[in-house]
Scaffold this active site. Structure first.
Site, PDB file in Angstrom:
ATOM      1  CE1 TYR A  47      17.664  -4.989 -35.248  1.00 24.72           C
ATOM      2  CE2 TYR A  47      18.982  -4.576 -33.013  1.00 24.72           C
ATOM      3  CZ  TYR A  47      17.853  -4.644 -33.862  1.00 24.72           C
ATOM      4  OH  TYR A  47      16.638  -4.594 -32.914  1.00 24.72           O
ATOM      5  CD  GLU A  49      15.906  -2.772 -38.414  1.00 21.39           C
ATOM      6  OE1 GLU A  49      15.907  -1.739 -39.480  1.00 21.39           O
ATOM      7  OE2 GLU A  49      15.418  -2.629 -37.376  1.00 21.39           O
ATOM      8  CG  ASP A 193       0.502 -23.360 -40.660  1.00 16.92           C
ATOM      9  OD1 ASP A 193       1.640 -24.062 -40.861  1.00 16.92           O
ATOM     10  OD2 ASP A 193      -0.116 -22.524 -39.817  1.00 16.92           O
ATOM     11  CB  THR A 219       7.123 -24.386 -37.018  1.00 16.53           C
ATOM     12  OG1 THR A 219       6.347 -25.488 -37.271  1.00 16.53           O
ATOM     13  CG2 THR A 219       5.771 -23.407 -36.530  1.00 16.53           C
ATOM     14  CE  LYS A 222       4.339 -26.924 -34.214  1.00 21.14           C
ATOM     15  NZ  LYS A 222       4.409 -25.604 -34.518  1.00 21.14           N
ATOM     16  NE  ARG A 228       9.866 -22.535 -29.449  1.00 26.08           N
ATOM     17  CZ  ARG A 228       8.907 -23.925 -29.578  1.00 26.08           C
ATOM     18  NH1 ARG A 228       9.933 -25.031 -29.193  1.00 26.08           N
ATOM     19  NH2 ARG A 228       7.932 -23.775 -29.599  1.00 26.08           N
TER      20      ARG A 228
HETATM   21  N1  PLP Z   1       0.895 -23.015 -37.617  1.00 23.18           N
HETATM   22  C1  PLP Z   1       0.305 -24.296 -37.120  1.00 23.18           C
HETATM   23  C2  PLP Z   1      -0.397 -25.558 -37.996  1.00 23.18           C
HETATM   24  C3  PLP Z   1       0.923 -24.748 -35.736  1.00 23.18           C
HETATM   25  O1  PLP Z   1       0.867 -25.925 -35.193  1.00 23.18           O
HETATM   26  C4  PLP Z   1       1.736 -23.814 -35.066  1.00 23.18           C
HETATM   27  C5  PLP Z   1       2.007 -24.087 -33.761  1.00 23.18           C
HETATM   28  O2  PLP Z   1       2.075 -25.086 -33.083  1.00 23.18           O
HETATM   29  C6  PLP Z   1       1.979 -22.607 -35.508  1.00 23.18           C
HETATM   30  C7  PLP Z   1       1.367 -22.195 -36.616  1.00 23.18           C
HETATM   31  C8  PLP Z   1       2.608 -21.495 -34.722  1.00 23.18           C
HETATM   32  O3  PLP Z   1       3.853 -21.684 -34.633  1.00 23.18           O
HETATM   33  P1  PLP Z   1       4.580 -20.848 -33.605  1.00 23.18           P
HETATM   34  O4  PLP Z   1       4.485 -21.360 -32.087  1.00 23.18           O
HETATM   35  O5  PLP Z   1       6.142 -20.959 -33.771  1.00 23.18           O
HETATM   36  O6  PLP Z   1       4.276 -19.241 -33.622  1.00 23.18           O
END
Ligand code: PLP
Length: 423
Positions: A47, A49, A193, A219, A222, A228
């Site tokens: 843990y 935090e 994002d 993320t 990918k 993950r």
């Molecule tokens: N943002 C985008 C553009 C994504 O393609 C994804 C997942 O496919 C996410 C956020 C969410 O990621 P997670 O599945 O790790 O929550």
């Protein structure tokens, strides 16, 4: 150690499925053995935090070192001034950013989910569409490219607090400089994002959003090929636009607001085993061999898109700049759902996907999304992409012909056998 027979038998089966099949889901990849080893390590027991050096638990001296290395490597990889490596996932990273920057009811402007955006960019079924007031921009019907005029028009009319760019199913690069210009005019913050193409962006193969966008999320699993998880980055830290101050009267910087929005805002204890695995993956992504990999991912995607086009498939926007493509199957008389099912029978994994201006429901869809990140990790090259397209075409031409699907499955297994995964 006593193994849980049931679960480990299933995990062996899952490994076999991954080894034998062709993995073309654009959001998936194969993490290295050392990434998986770190993710399955003793750090899962701890843990922690808080942040390195500022924890609410004792015994954090070693995970502090691990998390600090992860942060430093993330900063180096993306040329960022600040990073938070704790978000448990991409959705969590976006939730933390919105919590830090928005009040319930604030307007946000995101890329339409049905055109390739993500649930967390304002979909009504997601927190982002329930807590905030979402508006959307899409792609142009004639070109399949982002409709930047529409983005500007909606931004200047609605004056959202945040403009979100980035996608789950868009195969082209983004004009972040233009979006920032619009945001400055509208008085909005820009969140990029980059979950999908982040590995390619990190290695300079696509436009870098960090100099233009206020905040960047991704993320880590990918194209980046880590465990993950999620990550938040700032190209440059900045004073919060709301003039928030600490009790001592110091102006809070965006980094402080984001740290607080991750913990305690949206999460409890960080997953230090996953953070260790992120550190390993960031180290790998900084290597020369990852650079070669990232280049090959793009070459493979282009080779695959060209092979599909030659066989009469309609790729949205006519091609790809990154690792994925979205195929409109309407001229092939098969739905995305039927295509996904038939391909799974041949051990080729893709996902059905809405295409822009789709007339079918999200459960049926008119398209499939295909990515090259995972097959490239196996070592496959352009000529293998052409073979894969031929196999997909065979299945989609006769999706109900069991004999032909079986024949394709045999070809798939003989191809994947040549590119073993986890020896
Ligand atoms: N943002 C985008 C553009 C994504 O393609 C994804 C997942 O496919 C996410 C956020 C969410 O990621 P997670 O599945 O790790 O929550």
């Amino acid at each position: 150690m006593k193994k849980d027979k049931l679960i480990f038998k299933l995990l062996d089966e899952e490994q076999q499925r991954q080894e034998e099949g062709l993995e073309l889901i654009a959001s998936e990849n194969f993490a290295s053995k050392q990434v998986m080893e770190a993710a399955g390590s003793v750090a899962t027991n701890k843990y922690a935090e808080g942040l390195p050096g500022k924890r609410y638990y004792g015994g954090c001296q070693i995970v502090d070192e691990i998390e600090t290395i992860a942060i430093e490597r993330a900063k180096q990889l993306f040329n960022a001034q600040w990073a938070n490596v704790q978000p448990h996932s991409g959705a969590q990273a976006n939730a933390a950013v919105m919590l830090a920057c928005l009040q319930p009811g604030d307007k946000i402007l995101g890329f339409d989910l049905s055109h390739g955006g993500h649930l967390t960019h304002g979909s009504p079924v997601n927190f982002s569409g329930k807590l905030y007031q979402p508006f959307f921009y899409g792609v142009r019907q004639d070109t399949g490219l982002i409709n930047y005029e529409q983005l500007k028009e909606v931004a200047l009319r609605e004056r959202p607090k945040m403009i979100i760019c980035g996608a789950s199913a868009y195969s082209r690069d983004w004009d972040y400089a233009f979006i920032r210009q619009v945001a400055d005019e509208a008085g909005a913050l820009v969140l990029a994002d980059i979950s999908h193409p982040s590995g390619l962006i990190a290695r300079g193969l696509l436009t870098d959003p960090l100099p233009h966008c206020h905040i960047v999320t991704t993320t880590t699993h990918k194209t980046l090929r880590g465990p993950r998880g999620g990550l938040i980055l700032l190209g440059k830290d900045f004073e919060n636009p709301w003039g928030l101050k600490t009790p001592k009267g110091e102006v809070k910087m965006m980094s402080a607001l984001l740290d607080a929005a991750v913990f305690p805002g949206t999460q409890g204890g960080p997953l230090e085993h996953i953070i260790a695995a992120k550190a390993v993956a960031f180290g790998e992504a900084l290597s020369d061999s990852y650079m070669k990999y990232a280049l090959q991912v793009k070459l493979n995607a282009q080779a695959m898109a060209n092979a599909f086009i030659e066989k009469g498939y309609n790729i949205i926007s006519g091609g790809t700049d990154n690792h994925l493509m979205l195929i409109d199957l309407r001229n092939k008389n098969i739905s995305g759902k039927a295509a996904e099912n038939a391909l799974v029978n041949a051990d080729i994994t893709v996902n059905k996907n809405m295409v822009p201006y789709d007339d079918k429901s999200p459960f049926v869809t008119s398209g499939i999304r295909i990515g090259t990140a995972a097959v490239t990790t196996r070592g496959m090259k352009e000529k293998h992409m052409e073979q894969i397209v031929a196999l997909i075409d065979d299945v989609l031409a006769n999706p109900e012909d069991e004999h032909s699907v079986k024949k394709v499955r045999k070809h798939v297994h003989s191809l994947t056998e040549k590119f073993p995964l986890y020896k």
